[in-house]
Design an enzyme around this catalytic site. Structure first.
Site, mmCIF file in Angstrom:
data_model
loop_
_atom_site.group_PDB
_atom_site.id
_atom_site.type_symbol
_atom_site.label_atom_id
_atom_site.label_comp_id
_atom_site.label_asym_id
_atom_site.label_seq_id
_atom_site.Cartn_x
_atom_site.Cartn_y
_atom_site.Cartn_z
ATOM 1 N N ARG A 1 5.970 4.319 -8.091
ATOM 2 C CA ARG A 1 6.192 3.996 -6.688
ATOM 3 C C ARG A 1 5.580 5.100 -5.824
ATOM 4 O O ARG A 1 5.074 6.090 -6.336
ATOM 5 C CB ARG A 1 7.686 3.813 -6.389
ATOM 6 C CG ARG A 1 8.606 4.919 -6.909
ATOM 7 C CD ARG A 1 9.816 5.112 -6.062
ATOM 8 N NE ARG A 1 9.451 5.603 -4.746
ATOM 9 C CZ ARG A 1 9.166 6.887 -4.474
ATOM 10 N NH1 ARG A 1 9.189 7.814 -5.426
ATOM 11 N NH2 ARG A 1 8.847 7.260 -3.250
ATOM 12 N N GLY A 2 5.707 4.903 -4.504
ATOM 13 C CA GLY A 2 5.054 5.829 -3.576
ATOM 14 C C GLY A 2 3.699 5.211 -3.250
ATOM 15 O O GLY A 2 2.952 4.817 -4.157
ATOM 16 N N ALA A 3 3.417 5.123 -1.936
ATOM 17 C CA ALA A 3 2.250 4.350 -1.502
ATOM 18 C C ALA A 3 0.931 4.860 -2.088
ATOM 19 O O ALA A 3 0.054 4.071 -2.462
ATOM 20 C CB ALA A 3 2.198 4.355 0.015
ATOM 21 N N ARG B 1 3.426 -5.437 -4.924
ATOM 22 C CA ARG B 1 4.365 -5.111 -3.832
ATOM 23 C C ARG B 1 3.635 -5.397 -2.522
ATOM 24 O O ARG B 1 2.449 -5.102 -2.406
ATOM 25 C CB ARG B 1 4.813 -3.638 -3.897
ATOM 26 C CG ARG B 1 5.857 -3.389 -4.981
ATOM 27 C CD ARG B 1 6.433 -1.983 -4.881
ATOM 28 N NE ARG B 1 7.453 -1.873 -3.846
ATOM 29 C CZ ARG B 1 7.929 -0.704 -3.425
ATOM 30 N NH1 ARG B 1 7.470 0.443 -3.927
ATOM 31 N NH2 ARG B 1 8.860 -0.653 -2.488
ATOM 32 N N CYS C 1 13.488 9.636 2.275
ATOM 33 C CA CYS C 1 12.887 9.026 1.078
ATOM 34 C C CYS C 1 12.126 10.063 0.244
ATOM 35 O O CYS C 1 12.472 11.254 0.258
ATOM 36 C CB CYS C 1 11.989 7.853 1.455
ATOM 37 S SG CYS C 1 11.608 6.769 0.056
ATOM 38 N N ASP D 1 3.914 4.103 4.433
ATOM 39 C CA ASP D 1 3.438 3.037 3.538
ATOM 40 C C ASP D 1 2.287 2.302 4.196
ATOM 41 O O ASP D 1 1.399 1.789 3.521
ATOM 42 C CB ASP D 1 4.580 2.077 3.198
ATOM 43 C CG ASP D 1 5.557 2.765 2.259
ATOM 44 O OD1 ASP D 1 6.433 3.496 2.743
ATOM 45 O OD2 ASP D 1 5.387 2.612 1.031
ATOM 46 N N ASN E 1 7.376 2.533 7.200
ATOM 47 C CA ASN E 1 7.828 3.471 6.167
ATOM 48 C C ASN E 1 9.222 3.042 5.694
ATOM 49 O O ASN E 1 9.802 2.076 6.208
ATOM 50 C CB ASN E 1 7.835 4.897 6.727
ATOM 51 C CG ASN E 1 7.970 5.944 5.635
ATOM 52 O OD1 ASN E 1 7.258 5.889 4.619
ATOM 53 N ND2 ASN E 1 8.881 6.874 5.784
ATOM 54 N N LYS E 2 9.744 3.746 4.706
ATOM 55 C CA LYS E 2 11.040 3.396 4.113
ATOM 56 C C LYS E 2 12.085 3.048 5.163
ATOM 57 O O LYS E 2 12.193 3.729 6.180
ATOM 58 C CB LYS E 2 11.525 4.580 3.265
ATOM 59 C CG LYS E 2 12.821 4.384 2.548
ATOM 60 C CD LYS E 2 12.792 3.206 1.582
ATOM 61 C CE LYS E 2 11.480 3.075 0.898
ATOM 62 N NZ LYS E 2 11.330 2.502 -0.321
ATOM 63 N N LYS F 1 -3.826 4.483 3.964
ATOM 64 C CA LYS F 1 -2.636 3.702 4.330
ATOM 65 C C LYS F 1 -2.778 3.047 5.710
ATOM 66 O O LYS F 1 -1.864 2.374 6.168
ATOM 67 C CB LYS F 1 -1.395 4.588 4.284
ATOM 68 C CG LYS F 1 -1.114 5.118 2.879
ATOM 69 C CD LYS F 1 -0.072 6.206 2.895
ATOM 70 C CE LYS F 1 0.085 6.835 1.527
ATOM 71 N NZ LYS F 1 0.829 8.103 1.580
HETATM 72 P P1 RI2 Z 1 3.579 8.835 -0.700
HETATM 73 C C1 RI2 Z 1 7.491 5.245 -0.384
HETATM 74 O O1 RI2 Z 1 7.813 3.899 -0.616
HETATM 75 C C2 RI2 Z 1 8.224 5.832 0.813
HETATM 76 O O2 RI2 Z 1 8.427 4.894 1.855
HETATM 77 C C3 RI2 Z 1 7.289 6.942 1.197
HETATM 78 O O3 RI2 Z 1 7.493 7.436 2.510
HETATM 79 C C4 RI2 Z 1 5.944 6.232 1.046
HETATM 80 O O4 RI2 Z 1 6.096 5.406 -0.123
HETATM 81 C C5 RI2 Z 1 4.741 7.132 0.918
HETATM 82 O O5 RI2 Z 1 4.792 7.879 -0.269
HETATM 83 P P2 RI2 Z 1 8.502 3.396 -2.010
HETATM 84 O O6 RI2 Z 1 7.352 3.173 -2.975
HETATM 85 O O7 RI2 Z 1 2.345 7.987 -0.803
HETATM 86 O O8 RI2 Z 1 9.509 4.398 -2.454
HETATM 87 O O9 RI2 Z 1 3.446 9.878 0.365
HETATM 88 O O10 RI2 Z 1 9.143 2.073 -1.625
HETATM 89 O O11 RI2 Z 1 4.020 9.385 -2.028
#
Ligand code: RI2
Length: 324
Positions: A32-34, A74, A142, A213, A223-224, A249
């Site tokens: 996870r993480g965008a 997603r 988050c 995101d 975002n979250k 993004k």
């Molecule tokens: P990075 C995450 O989403 C959070 O919303 C976080 O702020 C965003 O992705 C960006 O993350 P999720 O995948 O790319 O937990 O900076 O739903 O790591």
């Protein structure tokens, strides 16, 4: 000061994930993480480029099919379709090449793309850490790799900061953030999501720093879920609200009016197996923070106001708007 390279745990297990494995791991949020989901998806397309195929046309068809599957894993983080569409546009542009030439060209394009993303996050950490002052108390929400890398970089440069982090219900990604930062030596306080306004006042928070995101052409941030109410509190208390995001993004399709879909997640994340007869459970994964609540966006190109997103989109994503 050397920046820690973006060598998150992910690097260990992404190497040879197939498209289907990648799809499943993104969907169940094991990955996870965008930014991570974009990089892992790009990496799995490398495997497709190397797979058996009758000819280039067949390989391009396989890439298009795989890309479509990955994009459906997603719906909200725009970095995922942006990464896939970039690679597909590269494949389509080279579709007339002989198959081995095609493989060489597209593989090196994908590797370059991944390297650019790694460089982008490191550059943001470097630029953003200059906005952080010694003694700052920073609130985050988050778990964003971009944010944690920036905070660690500031700390490594001698900025004695403290970080306040929300739990981030319902999946508690805030736990990942507090563990990672405290392991790095940064004093960290964990709060429940609804204590944000209280904590901002009581702990005298100086800055809010969140990831992204997606960012739309108008500079609105996706975002979250919970981010937008944190921004409202920051505005009310006159605290800077800063977004750290790679330009991957930014949503090119928002220029032509596309609305970014907010992922609606399983109600069980909220209530577990408890039953509430006749009650609807709403569980959005993300929310939208209006650009007017955002003071700065830190990207690999530098610090900009939300109003500058349009220019970056026009400059960077010409291919996307032509392709679709
Ligand atoms: P990075 C995450 O989403 C959070 O919303 C976080 O702020 C965003 O992705 C960006 O993350 P999720 O995948 O790319 O937990 O900076 O739903 O790591």
């Amino acid at each position: 000061m050397e920046i820690h390279s973006y060598d998150f745990a992910l690097q260990n297990h992404i190497n040879m994930l197939t498209v289907n494995q990648t799809f499943r791991k993104i969907r169940n949020m094991e990955i996870r993480g965008a930014l991570d989901i974009a990089i892992v998806s790009a990496n799995s397309l490398l495997g497709v480029v190397d797979s058996d195929a009758r000819d280039t046309k067949n390989l391009v068809a396989k890439l298009n099919f795989s890309g479509k599957r990955l994009k459906s894993a997603r719906p909200t983080a725009v970095s995922l379709p942006n990464a896939v569409d970039y690679i597909l546009s590269l494949a389509n542009k080279n579709r007339n090449l002989e198959i081995n030439e095609f493989r060489k060209k597209v593989s090196s394009g994908i590797k370059k793309f991944i390297e650019e993303q790694n460089n982008a996050i490191e550059r943001i950490a470097e630029i953003g850490s200059r906005l952080i002052e010694n003694g700052d108390i920073i609130l985050t929400h988050c778990n964003s790799d971009t944010v944690t890398m920036m905070l660690k970089h500031a700390w490594d440069n001698g900025k004695r900061i403290k970080v306040v982090c929300t739990e981030t219900r319902p999946r508690y990604q805030g736990y990942i953030t507090v563990r990672e930062l405290s392991k790095h030596g940064i004093p960290t306080t964990l709060i429940i999501d609804s204590a944000v306004h209280y904590a901002m006042r009581e702990l005298k928070v100086d800055k809010v720093l969140v990831g992204a995101d997606a960012v739309s052409v108008s500079g609105d941030l996706i975002n979250k879920v919970g981010t937008s109410q944190i921004a409202l509190c920051a505005k009310e208390l006159d605290i800077d609200f800063i977004v750290a995001t790679e330009s991957i993004k930014f949503s090119p399709r928002s220029i032509i009016g596309a609305v970014i879909e907010i992922e609606e997640r399983n109600p069980r994340e909220v209530v577990g197996s408890k039953k509430f007869r006749g009650v609807t459970i709403l569980n959005p994964g993300f929310d939208v923070t209006d650009a007017r609540y955002i003071d700065m966006i830190v990207t690999e190109y530098g610090v900009m106001p939300p109003q500058a997103v349009y220019s970056v989109l026009k400059e960077k994503f010409g291919w996307e708007l032509v392709e679709k």
